[in-house]
Enzyme design. Structure first.
Site, mmCIF file in Angstrom:
data_model
loop_
_atom_site.group_PDB
_atom_site.id
_atom_site.type_symbol
_atom_site.label_atom_id
_atom_site.label_comp_id
_atom_site.label_asym_id
_atom_site.label_seq_id
_atom_site.Cartn_x
_atom_site.Cartn_y
_atom_site.Cartn_z
ATOM 1 N N TYR A 185 3.255 34.619 -19.994
ATOM 2 C CA TYR A 185 3.969 35.901 -20.069
ATOM 3 C C TYR A 185 5.486 35.728 -19.985
ATOM 4 O O TYR A 185 6.192 36.136 -20.919
ATOM 5 C CB TYR A 185 3.468 36.894 -19.010
ATOM 6 C CG TYR A 185 4.233 38.199 -19.088
ATOM 7 C CD1 TYR A 185 4.074 39.034 -20.186
ATOM 8 C CD2 TYR A 185 5.153 38.566 -18.108
ATOM 9 C CE1 TYR A 185 4.802 40.218 -20.300
ATOM 10 C CE2 TYR A 185 5.883 39.737 -18.220
ATOM 11 C CZ TYR A 185 5.706 40.558 -19.315
ATOM 12 O OH TYR A 185 6.443 41.722 -19.436
ATOM 13 N N LYS A 187 7.988 36.213 -23.364
ATOM 14 C CA LYS A 187 9.010 37.268 -23.372
ATOM 15 C C LYS A 187 10.405 36.660 -23.501
ATOM 16 O O LYS A 187 11.263 37.210 -24.208
ATOM 17 C CB LYS A 187 8.911 38.111 -22.095
ATOM 18 C CG LYS A 187 7.667 38.962 -21.988
ATOM 19 C CD LYS A 187 7.549 40.014 -23.077
ATOM 20 C CE LYS A 187 8.440 41.218 -22.885
ATOM 21 N NZ LYS A 187 8.198 42.274 -23.887
ATOM 22 N N ALA A 228 3.060 52.293 -29.282
ATOM 23 C CA ALA A 228 3.261 53.721 -29.021
ATOM 24 C C ALA A 228 2.185 54.320 -28.116
ATOM 25 O O ALA A 228 2.358 55.417 -27.597
ATOM 26 C CB ALA A 228 3.312 54.486 -30.340
ATOM 27 N N GLY A 229 1.083 53.599 -27.922
ATOM 28 C CA GLY A 229 0.038 54.084 -27.024
ATOM 29 C C GLY A 229 0.212 53.597 -25.599
ATOM 30 O O GLY A 229 -0.536 53.982 -24.703
#
Length: 373
Positions: free
Chosen positions: A155, A159, A11-12
């Site tokens: 990465y 994902k 959320a940041g």
């Protein structure tokens, strides 16, 4: 559909913040739980501005803390999972990226089953689809074409595997006897105010006599504005909670783009910042094939030195390929299933981002003035 609650992880982050704001402003939510790994005074001020009937609960915790996740999921209707380590430069260790992006996602899925959360939306990336070679051309790619990354780099690999886990979890039996419904939102490069990549490009240019270094001239991409990326998650949450729409969305992934013109990453940086006097650096750059082979050489050196020294190359083959490929996607499936239409036009997105860049340029000028006094 009213009175539901949502947990937003990450959320940041650049995207997570926008999703929290949009949930509060546009949805009939009774509570938004915002999970932060690090929570700053700035975040506190931003959340306090959200004057609304919805309750915004700040949770400080880590995606690898299973107890924290179980508590966070209690009584929640929807989880929107944006928390991730986004690292295409190889700055973080492989294990860190795999832990956060893959293990963290599995932890959250397990917590949803335990807490009987029926809806799970995953923020994925077009990196799970490639590009696998800078010679590969994908224009307006579609979901049914089954593009898949073959890169072993942490990465794209993490994902891809996390997205597979999320989609495979669709239909899982929840502890209360209900069913878990999942989908994934595949996002390209996200731009807008507070974008860390653009921040770095602009600050680097300002230290280089306002000249933007070219690093991605051969690419054709369709970046998405952060507000539109967030909006797609809201629509996915609506869709999966709607009995009439849910069946066609469950277990699906969606490419989300908008009406930002297809262009190179370099051209995007220039278009957004030219109003403030930034221009391209005309210095010579390596031809693309040479960049690729130099990246391979640096990766080999890094591998050979690993037993005695942790050398991190300034760039790698995945980065060179990603920044110099023709790789664009269509949002037609999201339009059909989710009712997705970009909320913010290209002109508005360009104006908002350019205005923010203007504040960076002014701050830089003020800093220089103070130093010269």
């Amino acid at each position: 559909m009213s009175g539901w609650s949502c947990l937003v992880t990450g959320a940041g982050g650049f995207l997570g913040q926008r999703i929290v704001q949009m949930l509060v402003k546009k949805e009939a939510v009774k509570e938004v739980r915002a999970l932060f790994r690090t929570f700053s005074l700035k975040h506190e001020e931003e959340l306090s501005k959200l004057q609304t009937k919805a309750k915004v609960t700040v949770l400080k915790g880590d995606i690898l803390d299973t107890q924290c996740l179980r508590r966070a999921c209690q009584g929640i209707s929807v989880v929107i999972h944006t928390a991730a380590t986004i690292d295409i430069f190889g700055a973080a260790s492989r294990q860190t990226i795999l832990d956060v992006n893959l293990k963290g996602t599995q932890n959250l899925l397990d917590a949803c089953v335990e807490a009987s959360v029926p809806t799970f939306i995953y923020s994925s990336s077009v990196a799970v689809a490639g590009p696998n070679s800078y010679k590969e051309i994908v224009l307006n790619g579609r979901e049914e074409e089954h593009h898949e990354s073959t890169w072993p780099d942490p990465y794209p690999y993490s994902k891809k595997m996390a997205e597979k886990a999320v989609l495979a979890a669709n239909g899982s039996l929840l502890k209360n006897g209900g069913t878990l419904h999942t989908c994934a939102i595949r996002l390209p490069f996200i731009y807008g105010e507070e974008c860390q990549v653009i921040l770095t490009v602009v600050n680097t240019a300002l230290k280089n006599n306002s000249k933007i270094k070219k690093y991605a001239s051969f690419s054709i991409a369709n970046p998405v504005y952060v507000g539109n990326a967030a909006w797609a998650h809201i629509l996915a949450a609506r869709g999966l909670r709607d009995p009439k729409k849910s069946a066609s969305i469950q277990g699906q992934f969606y490419y989300i783009t908008d009406d930002t013109p297809h262009q190179s990453y370099d051209d995007l940086n220039y278009t957004l910042s030219k109003e403030w006097g930034l221009c391209f650096d005309s210095s010579w750059s390596l031809p693309l094939p040479l960049q690729y082979w130099l990246a391979l050489l640096l990766e080999t050196v890094s591998f050979l030195l690993r037993p005695v020294y942790n050398y991190r190359p300034p760039f790698n083959r995945f980065l060179v390929t990603m920044q110099n490929s023709v790789f664009t996607f269509s949002y037609k499936k999201a339009q059909r299933d989710l009712g997705y239409e970009p909320l913010v036009s290209w002109e508005e997105a360009k104006q908002k981002t350019s205005q923010w860049i203007g504040t960076l340029v002014k701050q830089h000028g003020e800093t220089l003035n103070k130093k010269s006094q």
